[in-house]
Enzyme design. Structure first.
Site, PDB file in Angstrom:
ATOM      1  N   LYS A  64       3.505   1.291  -3.898  1.00 50.58           N
ATOM      2  CA  LYS A  64       2.904   0.514  -4.992  1.00 50.58           C
ATOM      3  C   LYS A  64       3.679   0.639  -6.310  1.00 50.58           C
ATOM      4  O   LYS A  64       3.592  -0.232  -7.164  1.00 50.58           O
ATOM      5  CB  LYS A  64       1.459   0.958  -5.223  1.00 50.58           C
ATOM      6  CG  LYS A  64       0.502   0.539  -4.121  1.00 50.58           C
ATOM      7  CD  LYS A  64      -0.929   0.878  -4.494  1.00 50.58           C
ATOM      8  CE  LYS A  64      -1.879   0.598  -3.357  1.00 50.58           C
ATOM      9  NZ  LYS A  64      -3.278   0.824  -3.703  1.00 50.58           N
ATOM     10  N   ASN A  66     -10.373  16.246 -11.902  1.00 51.36           N
ATOM     11  CA  ASN A  66      -9.306  16.301 -10.897  1.00 51.36           C
ATOM     12  C   ASN A  66      -8.948  17.745 -10.609  1.00 51.36           C
ATOM     13  O   ASN A  66      -9.121  18.629 -11.442  1.00 51.36           O
ATOM     14  CB  ASN A  66      -8.056  15.543 -11.376  1.00 51.36           C
ATOM     15  CG  ASN A  66      -7.112  15.209 -10.234  1.00 51.36           C
ATOM     16  OD1 ASN A  66      -7.551  14.790  -9.173  1.00 51.36           O
ATOM     17  ND2 ASN A  66      -5.811  15.423 -10.438  1.00 51.36           N
ATOM     18  N   ASP A 114      -6.577  -4.046  -6.999  1.00 52.78           N
ATOM     19  CA  ASP A 114      -7.430  -2.883  -6.686  1.00 52.78           C
ATOM     20  C   ASP A 114      -8.541  -2.711  -7.724  1.00 52.78           C
ATOM     21  O   ASP A 114      -9.702  -2.507  -7.367  1.00 52.78           O
ATOM     22  CB  ASP A 114      -6.597  -1.586  -6.645  1.00 52.78           C
ATOM     23  CG  ASP A 114      -5.895  -1.385  -5.311  1.00 52.78           C
ATOM     24  OD1 ASP A 114      -6.342  -2.004  -4.325  1.00 52.78           O
ATOM     25  OD2 ASP A 114      -4.914  -0.622  -5.266  1.00 52.78           O
ATOM     26  N   GLY A 117      -5.354  10.123  -8.931  1.00 53.60           N
ATOM     27  CA  GLY A 117      -4.201   9.624  -8.179  1.00 53.60           C
ATOM     28  C   GLY A 117      -3.979   8.141  -8.438  1.00 53.60           C
ATOM     29  O   GLY A 117      -4.468   7.583  -9.423  1.00 53.60           O
ATOM     30  N   GLY A 118      -3.257   7.483  -7.505  1.00 56.28           N
ATOM     31  CA  GLY A 118      -2.898   6.075  -7.679  1.00 56.28           C
ATOM     32  C   GLY A 118      -4.111   5.174  -7.813  1.00 56.28           C
ATOM     33  O   GLY A 118      -4.176   4.330  -8.715  1.00 56.28           O
ATOM     34  N   GLY A 169     -10.904  12.307  -9.257  1.00 55.05           N
ATOM     35  CA  GLY A 169      -9.547  12.016  -8.821  1.00 55.05           C
ATOM     36  C   GLY A 169      -8.726  11.402  -9.945  1.00 55.05           C
ATOM     37  O   GLY A 169      -9.279  10.772 -10.868  1.00 55.05           O
ATOM     38  N   TYR A 213     -13.099   4.023   3.003  1.00 51.04           N
ATOM     39  CA  TYR A 213     -13.837   3.091   3.868  1.00 51.04           C
ATOM     40  C   TYR A 213     -13.893   3.526   5.324  1.00 51.04           C
ATOM     41  O   TYR A 213     -14.503   2.865   6.152  1.00 51.04           O
ATOM     42  CB  TYR A 213     -13.311   1.661   3.738  1.00 51.04           C
ATOM     43  CG  TYR A 213     -11.849   1.473   4.053  1.00 51.04           C
ATOM     44  CD1 TYR A 213     -11.411   1.352   5.359  1.00 51.04           C
ATOM     45  CD2 TYR A 213     -10.906   1.402   3.026  1.00 51.04           C
ATOM     46  CE1 TYR A 213     -10.073   1.176   5.643  1.00 51.04           C
ATOM     47  CE2 TYR A 213      -9.572   1.221   3.295  1.00 51.04           C
ATOM     48  CZ  TYR A 213      -9.155   1.108   4.606  1.00 51.04           C
ATOM     49  OH  TYR A 213      -7.831   0.937   4.886  1.00 51.04           O
ATOM     50  N   THR A 249       0.832  -1.198   0.000  1.00 51.35           N
ATOM     51  CA  THR A 249       0.000   0.000   0.000  1.00 51.35           C
ATOM     52  C   THR A 249       0.871   1.254   0.000  1.00 51.35           C
ATOM     53  O   THR A 249       2.099   1.176  -0.132  1.00 51.35           O
ATOM     54  CB  THR A 249      -1.023  -0.057   1.164  1.00 51.35           C
ATOM     55  OG1 THR A 249      -1.937   1.015   1.015  1.00 51.35           O
ATOM     56  CG2 THR A 249      -0.365   0.016   2.528  1.00 51.35           C
ATOM     57  N   GLY A 265     -16.204   2.174   0.356  1.00 51.99           N
ATOM     58  CA  GLY A 265     -14.889   1.601   0.070  1.00 51.99           C
ATOM     59  C   GLY A 265     -14.665   0.223   0.662  1.00 51.99           C
ATOM     60  O   GLY A 265     -13.766  -0.503   0.233  1.00 51.99           O
TER      61      GLY A 265
HETATM   62  P1  NAP Z   1      -3.205   9.633  -4.175  1.00 47.07           P
HETATM   63  O1  NAP Z   1      -2.465   8.887  -5.215  1.00 47.07           O
HETATM   64  O2  NAP Z   1      -2.439  10.485  -3.217  1.00 47.07           O
HETATM   65  O3  NAP Z   1      -4.298  10.555  -4.930  1.00 47.07           O
HETATM   66  C1  NAP Z   1      -5.022  11.528  -4.237  1.00 47.07           C
HETATM   67  C2  NAP Z   1      -6.094  12.151  -5.133  1.00 47.07           C
HETATM   68  O4  NAP Z   1      -6.842  13.051  -4.298  1.00 47.07           O
HETATM   69  C3  NAP Z   1      -5.559  12.985  -6.295  1.00 47.07           C
HETATM   70  O5  NAP Z   1      -6.462  12.942  -7.363  1.00 47.07           O
HETATM   71  C4  NAP Z   1      -5.542  14.403  -5.672  1.00 47.07           C
HETATM   72  O6  NAP Z   1      -5.652  15.451  -6.614  1.00 47.07           O
HETATM   73  C5  NAP Z   1      -6.798  14.364  -4.860  1.00 47.07           C
HETATM   74  N1  NAP Z   1      -6.766  15.370  -3.796  1.00 47.07           N
HETATM   75  C6  NAP Z   1      -5.987  15.342  -2.687  1.00 47.07           C
HETATM   76  N2  NAP Z   1      -6.245  16.445  -1.939  1.00 47.07           N
HETATM   77  C7  NAP Z   1      -7.193  17.161  -2.606  1.00 47.07           C
HETATM   78  C8  NAP Z   1      -7.859  18.391  -2.331  1.00 47.07           C
HETATM   79  N3  NAP Z   1      -7.606  19.088  -1.217  1.00 47.07           N
HETATM   80  N4  NAP Z   1      -8.773  18.812  -3.211  1.00 47.07           N
HETATM   81  C9  NAP Z   1      -9.046  18.115  -4.337  1.00 47.07           C
HETATM   82  N5  NAP Z   1      -8.441  16.941  -4.662  1.00 47.07           N
HETATM   83  C10 NAP Z   1      -7.518  16.477  -3.786  1.00 47.07           C
HETATM   84  O7  NAP Z   1      -4.068   8.648  -3.241  1.00 47.07           O
HETATM   85  P2  NAP Z   1      -4.739   7.258  -3.677  1.00 47.07           P
HETATM   86  O8  NAP Z   1      -3.786   6.133  -3.482  1.00 47.07           O
HETATM   87  O9  NAP Z   1      -5.337   7.428  -5.007  1.00 47.07           O
HETATM   88  O10 NAP Z   1      -5.865   7.080  -2.548  1.00 47.07           O
HETATM   89  C11 NAP Z   1      -6.963   7.952  -2.520  1.00 47.07           C
HETATM   90  C12 NAP Z   1      -8.017   7.430  -1.550  1.00 47.07           C
HETATM   91  O11 NAP Z   1      -8.477   6.151  -1.944  1.00 47.07           O
HETATM   92  C13 NAP Z   1      -7.533   7.271  -0.110  1.00 47.07           C
HETATM   93  O12 NAP Z   1      -8.543   7.765   0.742  1.00 47.07           O
HETATM   94  C14 NAP Z   1      -7.403   5.770   0.066  1.00 47.07           C
HETATM   95  O13 NAP Z   1      -7.627   5.362   1.412  1.00 47.07           O
HETATM   96  C15 NAP Z   1      -8.525   5.278  -0.821  1.00 47.07           C
HETATM   97  N6  NAP Z   1      -8.301   3.885  -1.288  1.00 47.07           N
HETATM   98  C16 NAP Z   1      -9.229   2.938  -0.950  1.00 47.07           C
HETATM   99  C17 NAP Z   1      -9.059   1.636  -1.387  1.00 47.07           C
HETATM  100  C18 NAP Z   1     -10.083   0.598  -1.005  1.00 47.07           C
HETATM  101  O14 NAP Z   1      -9.783  -0.607  -1.120  1.00 47.07           O
HETATM  102  N7  NAP Z   1     -11.262   0.972  -0.609  1.00 47.07           N
HETATM  103  C19 NAP Z   1      -7.945   1.275  -2.159  1.00 47.07           C
HETATM  104  C20 NAP Z   1      -7.011   2.267  -2.503  1.00 47.07           C
HETATM  105  C21 NAP Z   1      -7.214   3.573  -2.057  1.00 47.07           C
HETATM  106  P3  NAP Z   1      -4.320  16.171  -7.195  1.00 47.07           P
HETATM  107  O15 NAP Z   1      -3.863  15.319  -8.344  1.00 47.07           O
HETATM  108  O16 NAP Z   1      -4.812  17.515  -7.609  1.00 47.07           O
HETATM  109  O17 NAP Z   1      -3.344  16.235  -6.079  1.00 47.07           O
END
Ligand code: NAP
Length: 484
Positions: free
Chosen positions: A288, A372, A323, A351-352, A349, A440, A284, A461
């Site tokens: 990754k 985004n 995922d 992100g990852g 979004g 989640y 995680t 989630g």
């Molecule tokens: P990440 O790679 O850091 O991506 C974060 C995303 O959030 C980017 O699109 C970012 O936009 C956006 N963001 C962050 N702060 C923001 C703000 N203040 N205003 C607007 N947009 C904002 O993180 P990730 O790995 O994708 O994970 C994101 C979420 O998914 C987390 O909460 C994680 O716990 C959850 N998740 C859940 C599962 C599951 O199994 N349920 C699996 C994976 C992840 P920018 O590009 O503009 O920075």
């Protein structure tokens, strides 16, 4: 068999006895931390020792060893230890630099001695010498409790494990990073592991409670044949994966355990990999991408550019990403569809997590609108899969309305503790949308609640988390020659 010792940190013997009773089903002995007692010499020792039905360790620590006695109270601490050595304790813990007469007195009084060493800053490169220093009193148990903060700390720790000196002694790493050592010490022949009651102050950083040790991590069942699985990430305190995977292993009656390995840097993984033969691994944030280096990866991992699952086959590591499918399977079930052709979906979004989901949704035939905050990332991701993008702002409302069969939320906005944030607060639901938030914690986020209030269906989630873990578990079971 390696024993489980409960550390007692209540301020009276009466309360400590209550802690023993509460945790009795899971423990083999208890360490009485006399430094936590108020007026230790005036306690009702006779009643305490009449009640106890398990071996008790006498311990009285100074501040620099993690205790409560200040350096200017050293005479008082030593006086208390000397006095209490006349009580029927079975063992006494003396720091390796304690006065020699204390060791002599403990021997005269027939106590088994634990000679302890603590390092709260790191792991010394000569760690093994603290475990091999037996001298003539062969009945001494050597104990080293260290801190792991870097690759070299891991190297020193496993150097000591490999030296063979852990057998009959105690080697533990403190803090969240050291949880693996508190569970796997039985594999290394360690004399005992320590834990703290949920209802009292933790005696040392990283202690877990005895019930969790025995029931979730199956401490008493771990043997040389036990297959080890785990999760790496930077901070894993809130990860649900150990709970989920260990429960499934138990349900399937598998000789396997799943442990958290919070790593300060990814290069620590190489040391763990060389020293603990893991069968499978979840990965995680933030590792990754870095974990893919040198790994044989599936086409999906290559396309997404992120790997969240490692499994061992023919002595080699393979990388997969669960995922995306973990996200898709519950969505298809909810929509009662076999694919997403004809569905127009907004993805918030880039992100990852969004990368894996965009790949999976595109593969399943959906048309996507990617929103985004940083529009360049939305554009890049959309162009990769021939999809549409827009800024995450009110001006995108007409497009969102068009792509509103499903609205998928993948940013961290609304996640605990910042639960009062709704990344789409400028958009009004008309009740026809299915809102799928991959956060989640909490189970119902602010955007989900607003969608519910407007008559929409929602998904959280947890469904994705369980979905991706199920696929991981399938790969993990295959490493054990099980098909489920
Ligand atoms: P990440 O790679 O850091 O991506 C974060 C995303 O959030 C980017 O699109 C970012 O936009 C956006 N963001 C962050 N702060 C923001 C703000 N203040 N205003 C607007 N947009 C904002 O993180 P990730 O790995 O994708 O994970 C994101 C979420 O998914 C987390 O909460 C994680 O716990 C959850 N998740 C859940 C599962 C599951 O199994 N349920 C699996 C994976 C992840 P920018 O590009 O503009 O920075």
């Amino acid at each position: 068999m390696t024993k489980i010792c409960l550390c007692l940190t209540s301020s009276s013997l009466e309360q400590n006895w209550a802690e023993i009773e509460l945790n009795r089903p899971w423990i083999d002995l208890a360490e009485l931390r006399v430094d936590f007692l108020t007026t230790p010499l005036e306690q009702d020792w006779d009643t305490f020792f009449k009640q106890v039905d398990l071996p008790i360790i006498l311990t009285c620590r100074k501040e620099c060893d993690g205790g409560l006695f200040r350096i200017d109270q050293e005479e008082e601490r030593l006086h208390i230890l000397r006095e209490l050595l006349s009580k029927p304790f079975d063992l006494v813990d003396l720091e390796w630099d304690s006065p020699i007469d204390l060791f002599q007195l403990a021997t005269e009084r027939g106590k088994r001695i634990i000679r302890s060493f603590h390092d709260f800053t790191g792991t010394p490169s000569n760690l093994r010498s603290f475990l091999s220093d037996k001298n003539s009193e062969s009945d001494i148990i050597n104990k080293a409790a260290v801190t792991i903060k870097s690759k070299s700390d891991y190297e020193a720790f496993f150097g000591a494990v490999k030296s063979g000196h852990v057998e009959g002694n105690i080697l533990l790493a403190m803090g969240a990073e050291g949880l693996f050592s508190r569970i796997l010490c039985s594999k290394w022949g360690g004399y005992m592991s320590f834990c703290s009651s949920l209802t009292s102050q933790s005696a040392a950083p990283g202690h877990i409670d005895p019930k969790t040790m025995v029931e979730r991590y199956r401490f008493k069942d771990i043997q040389s044949s036990t297959a080890i699985f785990g999760i790496i990430g930077r901070s894993l305190g809130h990860s649900k994966s150990p709970e989920i995977h260990n429960q499934w292993f138990q349900d399937k009656n598998l000789d396997a355990v799943y442990l958290p390995f919070p790593l300060p840097t990814i290069d620590c993984w190489n040391v763990i990999d060389q020293n603990i033969k893991l069968n499978g691994l979840s990965v995680t944030i933030p590792y990754k991408v870095d974990i893919m280096n040198g790994l044989t990866c599936s086409d999906r991992v290559k396309a997404i550019g992120a790997c969240n699952t490692l499994y061992r086959k023919d002595q080699q590591w393979f990388g997969e990403n669960s995922d995306g499918p973990g996200f898709l399977v519950p969505l298809l079930e909810k929509l009662k569809c076999s694919d997403l052709h004809g569905k127009k979906i907004t993805l918030i979004g880039a992100g990852g997590a969004a990368r894996g989901i965009a790949y999976t949704l595109s593969e399943a035939g959906a048309k996507l609108l990617i929103l985004n905050r940083t529009t360049s990332k939305a554009q890049e991701l959309a162009e990769e899969y021939g999809q549409v993008w827009a800024p995450l702002e009110e001006s995108s409302n007409p497009l969102i309305r068009e792509y509103s069969h499903v609205i998928v939320q993948t940013t961290g906005l609304g996640m605990s503790p910042h639960v009062d944030v709704d990344p789409l607060n400028f958009y009004s639901f008309d009740g026809s949308e299915l809102v799928y938030d991959i956060i989640y914690n909490p189970k119902i986020t602010k955007i989900m609640q607003r969608a519910i209030d407007h008559g929409c269906s929602v998904m959280g989630g947890m469904e994705m988390l369980i979905g991706q873990a199920k696929l991981q578990s399938k790969l993990f079971c295959q490493t054990l020659n099980r098909l489920d």
